[in-house]
Design a protein around this motif. Structure first.
Motif, PDB file in Angstrom:
ATOM      1  N   UNK A   1     -14.277 -18.089  -3.530  1.00 45.13           N
ATOM      2  CA  UNK A   1     -13.056 -17.587  -3.198  1.00 45.13           C
ATOM      3  C   UNK A   1     -12.897 -16.442  -4.140  1.00 45.13           C
ATOM      4  N   UNK A   2     -12.788 -15.283  -3.449  1.00 43.47           N
ATOM      5  CA  UNK A   2     -12.796 -14.083  -4.425  1.00 43.47           C
ATOM      6  C   UNK A   2     -11.417 -13.262  -4.136  1.00 43.47           C
ATOM      7  N   UNK A   3     -10.695 -13.061  -5.257  1.00 40.53           N
ATOM      8  CA  UNK A   3      -9.514 -12.345  -5.136  1.00 40.53           C
ATOM      9  C   UNK A   3      -9.776 -10.953  -5.094  1.00 40.53           C
ATOM     10  N   UNK A   4      -9.215 -10.158  -4.605  1.00 37.70           N
ATOM     11  CA  UNK A   4      -9.500  -8.765  -4.762  1.00 37.70           C
ATOM     12  C   UNK A   4      -8.036  -7.914  -4.586  1.00 37.70           C
ATOM     13  N   UNK A   5      -8.137  -6.529  -4.759  1.00 36.77           N
ATOM     14  CA  UNK A   5      -6.876  -5.962  -4.589  1.00 36.77           C
ATOM     15  C   UNK A   5      -6.582  -5.566  -3.205  1.00 36.77           C
ATOM     16  N   UNK A   6      -7.796  -5.481  -2.372  1.00 40.30           N
ATOM     17  CA  UNK A   6      -7.249  -4.895  -0.820  1.00 40.30           C
ATOM     18  C   UNK A   6      -8.295  -5.620  -0.262  1.00 40.30           C
ATOM     19  N   UNK A   7      -7.906  -6.862   0.297  1.00 35.04           N
ATOM     20  CA  UNK A   7      -8.670  -7.649   1.270  1.00 35.04           C
ATOM     21  C   UNK A   7      -9.317  -6.956   2.532  1.00 35.04           C
ATOM     22  N   UNK A   8      -8.411  -6.431   3.129  1.00 33.20           N
ATOM     23  CA  UNK A   8      -9.042  -5.492   4.542  1.00 33.20           C
ATOM     24  C   UNK A   8     -10.233  -4.687   4.144  1.00 33.20           C
ATOM     25  N   UNK A   9      -9.949  -3.771   3.091  1.00 32.17           N
ATOM     26  CA  UNK A   9     -11.100  -3.038   2.616  1.00 32.17           C
ATOM     27  C   UNK A   9     -12.524  -3.685   2.477  1.00 32.17           C
ATOM     28  N   UNK A  10     -12.119  -4.827   1.392  1.00 36.80           N
ATOM     29  CA  UNK A  10     -13.266  -5.437   0.836  1.00 36.80           C
ATOM     30  C   UNK A  10     -13.947  -6.177   1.788  1.00 36.80           C
ATOM     31  N   UNK A  11     -13.440  -6.540   3.219  1.00 37.10           N
ATOM     32  CA  UNK A  11     -13.876  -7.333   4.154  1.00 37.10           C
ATOM     33  C   UNK A  11     -14.847  -6.324   5.228  1.00 37.10           C
ATOM     34  N   UNK A  12     -14.304  -5.125   5.191  1.00 37.01           N
ATOM     35  CA  UNK A  12     -14.762  -4.071   5.966  1.00 37.01           C
ATOM     36  C   UNK A  12     -16.353  -3.563   4.889  1.00 37.01           C
TER      37      UNK A  12
END
Length: 139
Positions: free
Chosen positions: A77-88
């Motif tokens: 489970x990874x918290x990131x500042x911008x999930x949509x960008x990281x997902x892409x």
């Protein structure tokens, strides 16, 4: 000389994976999750015997799988500042989609991918916006 019971920068619990093709895994982590600051130790045959890579404020350790330490998938489970960008980025780096990012009732926007090694990555950005659980059982 050590001044603590664990190395500087490491937490008490650090995930450790046995991976086939560590170099490709390292490249995936960098491309998908902006991983950086790495330490990679190799044997005389250039196999990775121990690696550490930083993802934001966390360290992931891994080594090349071998018969006594076989590869086995895990989940993160990874918290990131911008999930949509990281997902892409993760998809572009070769991961397969498990769930597109969506707002969750428990205060996260999250999505999920599976990497080529079978690991599940639950990627999330905390929103703090709590909603009623649509599946909650009412009294």
């Amino acid at each position: 000389m050590a001044t603590d019971y664990k190395p500087d920068g490491l937490r008490a619990l650090t995930p450790y994976l046995h991976i086939e093709n560590c170099d490709a895994f390292l490249a995936f982590l960098k491309a998908a999750f902006n991983a950086g600051q790495e330490n990679v130790y190799r044997d005389d045959s250039n196999n990775v015997v121990h690696a550490e890579i930083r993802i934001d404020d966390s360290i992931l350790e891994f080594s090349e799988a071998r018969p006594e330490y076989p590869s086995m998938p895990s989940a993160f489970h990874l918290y990131v500042p911008a999930v949509d960008e990281t997902y892409r980025r993760a998809l572009k780096a070769g991961a397969a989609s498990m769930a597109e990012p969506a707002d969750q009732f428990y205060g996260e926007r999250s999505g999920a991918v599976r990497d080529a090694w079978g690991n599940n990555w639950y990627i999330a950005t905390y929103t703090g916006v709590m909603k009623e659980d649509p599946n909650a059982v009412k009294d």
